[in-house]
Write a protein that holds these residues in place. Structure first.
Motif, PDB file in Angstrom:
ATOM      1  N   LYS A 184       0.848  -1.214   0.000  1.00  0.00           N
ATOM      2  CA  LYS A 184       0.000   0.000   0.000  1.00  0.00           C
ATOM      3  C   LYS A 184       0.874   1.250   0.000  1.00  0.00           C
ATOM      4  N   ASP A 195      -5.902   4.519  -2.551  1.00  0.00           N
ATOM      5  CA  ASP A 195      -6.515   3.289  -2.047  1.00  0.00           C
ATOM      6  C   ASP A 195      -7.671   2.769  -2.917  1.00  0.00           C
ATOM      7  N   SER A 255     -10.613  -4.002   1.457  1.00  0.00           N
ATOM      8  CA  SER A 255     -11.332  -2.911   2.107  1.00  0.00           C
ATOM      9  C   SER A 255     -12.342  -3.484   3.093  1.00  0.00           C
TER      10      SER A 255
END
Length: 633
Positions: free
Chosen positions: A165, A173, A184
């Protein structure tokens, strides 16, 4: 997007075909053309030609033919639009404008492709860094060489919830979640999907990373974790390694289907670059269609355990409705408990190649599976088996293939469950009241009659057993055309001995010749028979006015001829027993008429008539084919 003929013609004219093909195929100048050994089939003498003036390639060996777009779709396996886009980019042409929604989707897909590509590069970097030592040890233990790991873009995802990430933070994101790289969870920050895993990029047909498979390092579940479905990745339509396997498969003239990533990688390292794998699911219809675009008969090499064999039969059932003439599946049965990776590591490429030379056709796999599924000891169980085979064949959409499967299953069933001849002793007392050799009567106003007279037990000539000389001549002609079949039927041919002296002598001669020389072919057999004084007798068998079957024709399809010869012999062997039983039942009924005796007699009449009908159909089918061929010429 709409592509006009004018645009496509301009695209072709701007593409130098020899330069395009020359990227992957070594071309030699030959006058105004270029030539090479064909990339679509194995050959030693060049028969593949490229003509830049006309803008097409052609192989005189396998008939492969096409233009620049066809080259990319057939040789590289690209979808049509991807091929057009690649050629247009190289030619400096702009594609016609897309509508707003299509343009928006294309722009989003471009971002996802880039994100997946950068993720793949980052995973590879981690594999070769300090954190990847354990993953490299796993590859070394499995015998995967560094150059193989690089070729497949293998990587490593550290056991961290946020390192990927952070590395790809510029994408944001939401895009990383849409690409399947982050997970998520409502109310929490997204985190890395793949952690502590050996990473295997999944590519599309253009070689772009679109998803990933992650194998756990050490213990843990699940052993393999795949990307979720995304706008780029539809696991039911994607085959792992298709981008590399498609060109390799066209050169090898086969495509192999295995169960997992590591099988594909191990086979490629061993020299089998034509292998692909589904992605954690059973083979789907779209995947089968993609395989058939590459090879008419993909070879399924699933694991030798129970799960692997169940997957193979599921694929067989799924393929059935989609079969067309020439398009099928074949199967390789691996040793129990082994997968292709195990086999090539333990015994080397030669052991796997030996298995590929012993593939099992789809029809054989279906037959063996259904036969082993349930007992067949009782009439009801046999009827159940027959019903299952009929249901399988009827699921095939193509009528020609369906009828061939029905005929093949029927022949196998008849051969397996044919009554034992040795247990029957013909007995046919003369009917009371001077009924004579024939026999007739009425039941409910409907006439019935015996198709043949009573059988004399002491007579051993086939003609006396209800096999007339016409059928005997067909069999003799068939054995002369196909002497290799004599050994397969040697145990029953004695029951079909001709009554006519000239045919009996010919029968003995060809049996003796075939037994003494297993390599005997039809041409040599005919030469020997002519030299032995049988030329006139043999000539009578093949006279134009004589009935003929596929197995007596010189240019008939070998597989059909063999099947028809098998069936004819089976019918002629079974028929005397049925006739003898019919005569016995008729005599018993005339002595003491009962409903049970009549039903038995009627059943045997129907059985006799069915055998006669099958014989007549074999001859008629060949006559129809001859007539059709004659009209066509």
């Amino acid at each position: 997007m709409s592509l006009s003929p004018a645009f496509l013609d301009e695209l072709r004219s701007r593409t130098l075909l020899s330069a395009l093909i020359g990227r992957t195929t070594k071309l030699q100048k030959a006058g105004r053309e270029h030539r090479a050994c064909c990339p679509f089939h194995n050959e030693k003498t060049p028969s593949f030609y490229v003509n830049d003036d006309k803008g097409f390639y052609h192989c005189f060996g396998c008939s492969a033919h096409g233009d620049a777009i066809r080259w990319l779709t057939d040789q590289r396996g690209l979808p049509f639009m991807d091929a057009v886009k690649e050629l247009a980019q190289a030619a400096g042409m702009e594609l016609p404008a897309m509508d707003a929604r299509a343009a928006e989707r294309a722009e989003a897909a471009k971002g996802l492709h880039e994100a997946c590509g950068d993720a793949a590069a980052w995973f590879t970097e981690q594999l070769h860094g300090l954190a990847g030592a354990e993953a490299r040890a796993v590859l070394e233990k499995r015998g995967i060489r560094p150059e193989t790991a690089r070729d497949f873009g293998l990587g490593f995802a550290p056991d961290s919830r946020g390192k990927l990430k952070t590395a790809l933070k510029d994408y944001g994101d939401p895009m990383l979640v849409e690409a399947g790289l982050l997970i998520s969870v409502e109310g929490k920050d997204p985190y890395d999907r793949f952690r502590g895993r050996l990473m295997i990029p999944i590519r599309d047909q253009r070689g772009r990373a679109i998803a990933f498979g992650g194998r756990i390092i050490g213990d843990g579940e699940p052993k393999y974790l795949n990307s979720p479905e995304t706008p780029l990745f539809d696991k039911g339509r994607t085959l792992y390694n298709l981008d590399k396997a498609a060109p390799a498969a066209r050169k090898a003239n086969r495509v192999l289907v295995v169960e997992g990533y590591m099988d594909v990688i191990a086979l490629a390292q061993a020299g089998f670059g034509e292998a692909v794998a589904p992605l954690g699911t059973a083979l789907t219809e779209p995947q089968l269609e993609r395989l058939w675009r590459i090879s008419d008969v993909p070879i399924l090499c699933f694991d030798g355990d129970s799960a692997g064999q169940k997957a193979a039969i599921r694929a067989a059932h799924r393929a059935l409705p989609m079969l067309t003439p020439g398009r099928s599946l074949a199967f390789v049965t691996l040793p129990q408990g082994q997968d292709p990776d195990d086999l090539v590591r333990a015994k080397g490429p030669a052991a796997f190649e030996a298995l590929l030379r012993q593939t099992q056709p789809l029809v054989d796999r279906l037959w063996a599976h259904e036969l082993a599924a349930e007992p067949t000891a009782t009439p009801e169980q046999k009827a159940g088996l027959k019903a299952r085979f009929t249901e399988l064949a009827n699921s095939i959409a193509d009528s020609d293939v369906k009828h061939e499967y029905l005929a093949d299953f029927r022949r196998r069933f008849d051969e397996m469950f044919r009554p034992q001849r040795s247990a029957f002793v013909p007995f046919a007392p003369r009917a009371p009241g001077g009924g004579g050799a024939g026999g007739s009567g009425r039941r409910n106003g409907q006439p019935w009659k015996l198709p043949i007279g009573p059988i004399r037990a002491e007579t051993k000539a086939a003609q006396s057993l209800g096999v007339d000389s016409t059928h005997i001549k067909l069999i003799l002609a068939g054995l002369i055309r196909h002497p290799a079949e004599i050994a397969r039927h040697i145990d029953v041919l004695g029951l079909l001995r001709p009554a006519e002296p000239s045919l009996n002598q010919l029968f003995d001669k060809i049996i003796d010749l075939a037994i003494n020389d297993h390599t005997l072919d039809s041409a040599r057999l005919l030469t020997i028979l002519a030299a032995s004084g049988f030329d006139q007798t043999v000539g009578e068998l093949f006279r134009a006015d004589q009935p003929q079957c596929s197995f007596t024709e010189k240019d008939a399809d070998p597989e059909r001829a063999r099947a028809d010869l098998d069936e004819t012999i089976a019918i002629l062997v079974a028929r005397p027993e049925v006739v003898a039983a019919l005569n016995e039942a008729t005599a018993a009924m005339m002595t003491h008429f009962t409903a049970e005796a009549f039903d038995r007699q009627r059943s045997l009449v129907n059985e006799c008539n069915a055998l006669e009908s099958r014989l007549a159909n074999l001859v008629q089918a060949n006559e129809d084919a001859r007539a059709f061929k004659s009209e066509g010429s």
